[in-house]
Design a protein around this motif. Sequence first.
Motif, short mmCIF file in Angstrom:
data_model
loop_
_atom_site.label_atom_id
_atom_site.label_comp_id
_atom_site.label_asym_id
_atom_site.label_seq_id
_atom_site.Cartn_x
_atom_site.Cartn_y
_atom_site.Cartn_z
N UNK A 111 -36.38 -75.77 -2.73
CA UNK A 111 -36.64 -74.66 -1.89
C UNK A 111 -37.03 -73.98 -2.97
N UNK A 112 -38.01 -74.60 -3.99
CA UNK A 112 -38.88 -74.35 -5.16
C UNK A 112 -38.43 -72.97 -5.94
N UNK A 113 -36.86 -72.92 -6.04
CA UNK A 113 -36.44 -71.97 -6.65
C UNK A 113 -35.21 -72.31 -7.24
N UNK A 114 -34.76 -71.53 -8.42
CA UNK A 114 -34.47 -71.86 -9.72
C UNK A 114 -32.70 -72.04 -9.07
N UNK A 115 -31.90 -72.30 -9.73
CA UNK A 115 -30.67 -72.64 -9.54
C UNK A 115 -29.99 -72.83 -10.65
N UNK A 116 -28.45 -72.96 -10.47
CA UNK A 116 -27.87 -72.78 -11.39
C UNK A 116 -26.45 -72.84 -11.36
N UNK A 117 -26.07 -73.20 -12.18
CA UNK A 117 -23.79 -73.21 -12.27
C UNK A 117 -23.06 -72.17 -13.66
N UNK A 118 -22.73 -71.74 -12.71
CA UNK A 118 -22.19 -70.50 -13.46
C UNK A 118 -20.39 -70.10 -13.39
N UNK A 119 -19.55 -70.25 -14.30
CA UNK A 119 -18.43 -69.79 -15.14
C UNK A 119 -18.62 -68.78 -15.25
N UNK A 156 -20.73 -62.21 -8.83
CA UNK A 156 -19.63 -61.55 -7.47
C UNK A 156 -19.06 -62.26 -7.21
N UNK A 157 -19.81 -63.82 -6.21
CA UNK A 157 -18.64 -64.94 -5.58
C UNK A 157 -17.52 -64.95 -7.02
N UNK A 158 -17.62 -65.08 -8.74
CA UNK A 158 -17.03 -65.19 -9.15
C UNK A 158 -15.60 -64.25 -9.60
N UNK A 159 -16.38 -62.72 -9.19
CA UNK A 159 -15.08 -62.40 -8.58
C UNK A 159 -13.80 -62.30 -7.87
N UNK A 160 -14.68 -62.26 -6.88
CA UNK A 160 -14.16 -62.39 -4.99
C UNK A 160 -13.47 -63.58 -5.21
N UNK A 162 -11.01 -64.67 -8.05
CA UNK A 162 -10.88 -64.46 -9.21
C UNK A 162 -9.71 -63.15 -9.06
N UNK A 163 -9.73 -62.93 -8.09
CA UNK A 163 -8.53 -61.73 -6.89
C UNK A 163 -9.84 -60.23 -7.35
N UNK A 164 -10.91 -59.99 -6.87
CA UNK A 164 -11.96 -58.74 -6.83
C UNK A 164 -10.98 -58.32 -5.56
N UNK A 165 -11.25 -56.46 -5.71
CA UNK A 165 -11.35 -56.34 -4.55
C UNK A 165 -12.38 -55.03 -3.42
N UNK A 166 -11.53 -54.80 -2.50
CA UNK A 166 -13.58 -54.48 -1.92
C UNK A 166 -13.44 -54.96 -0.64
N UNK A 201 -8.90 -75.59 -5.85
CA UNK A 201 -8.98 -74.39 -6.26
C UNK A 201 -10.14 -74.13 -7.17
N UNK A 202 -10.76 -72.81 -7.02
CA UNK A 202 -12.22 -72.37 -7.24
C UNK A 202 -12.82 -72.91 -8.59
#
Length: 239
Positions: A111-119, A156-160, A162-166, A201-202
């Motif tokens: 993609x030529x863009x920046x990639x990360x891995x978050x927890x 937003x993915x981390x929250x989704x 781990x139980x975030x509502x909406x 598991x996420x």
Amino acid sequence: MPRKASTLSVADENPSSGGVAAVDRALSLLTAFRKNDGYLSLVELSERTRMYKSTILRLLASLEHAGMIHKSDDGRYGLGEGVVQLYGVYSSAFSQADVILPVLRALVEKTQESASYHVISGNNRLCLHRVNSPLPISYRTSEGDVLPLDKGSGARVLQAFTGAKGKLYDQIRKDGVVVLDGDRMPDLAGVSAAVFNAHHDFVGAVTLTMPSSRLKPSFREEVLHAAMMLSRKFGYSQN
């Protein structure tokens, strides 16, 4: 003459290049086991691998001899202690960086863009691994950076998961990926997808970030593909 199977077995449908067919078939027996299976009957193994029972019995004899398969008193089959021993060896040598970084590098190259891995880290998100874009104009963070957990595609993915509502989080859980533009700061876009382990598991999120002007529709599938590749490396299976 031996009967010719009308339907290819799972192993014969996707053989290894230059490999040994019998080994492919034996491995397909091991990978036929799924989470919470316990023991399987010969019929179940035949249905999952699409191999003749006679062939399966010969392979099971070798796998049982090696400790990879255990036969129960009622004639059913389960994974043996040899699999546990191999898992112990793998776990002791396992380095997340060795698994995650090649996937991120491949995503950046594509993609030529920046990639990360978050927890998640407390009330924030932690950038565990990062590969920055080679382009001169890009948003740059570093491994170890702590970022907010309430804004940005990765958050937003981390929250989704781990139980975030909406509505937004329901959609992310359904799709496994989200594309957001300007969610955390103006002119910054992000695409993030969920990563899972062998137990389903996420465990984290793969995120691609770029200036809004460089956001492409294709990035959604690229990030989803990278997240699935990483999940598979962690042992995840959709079966």
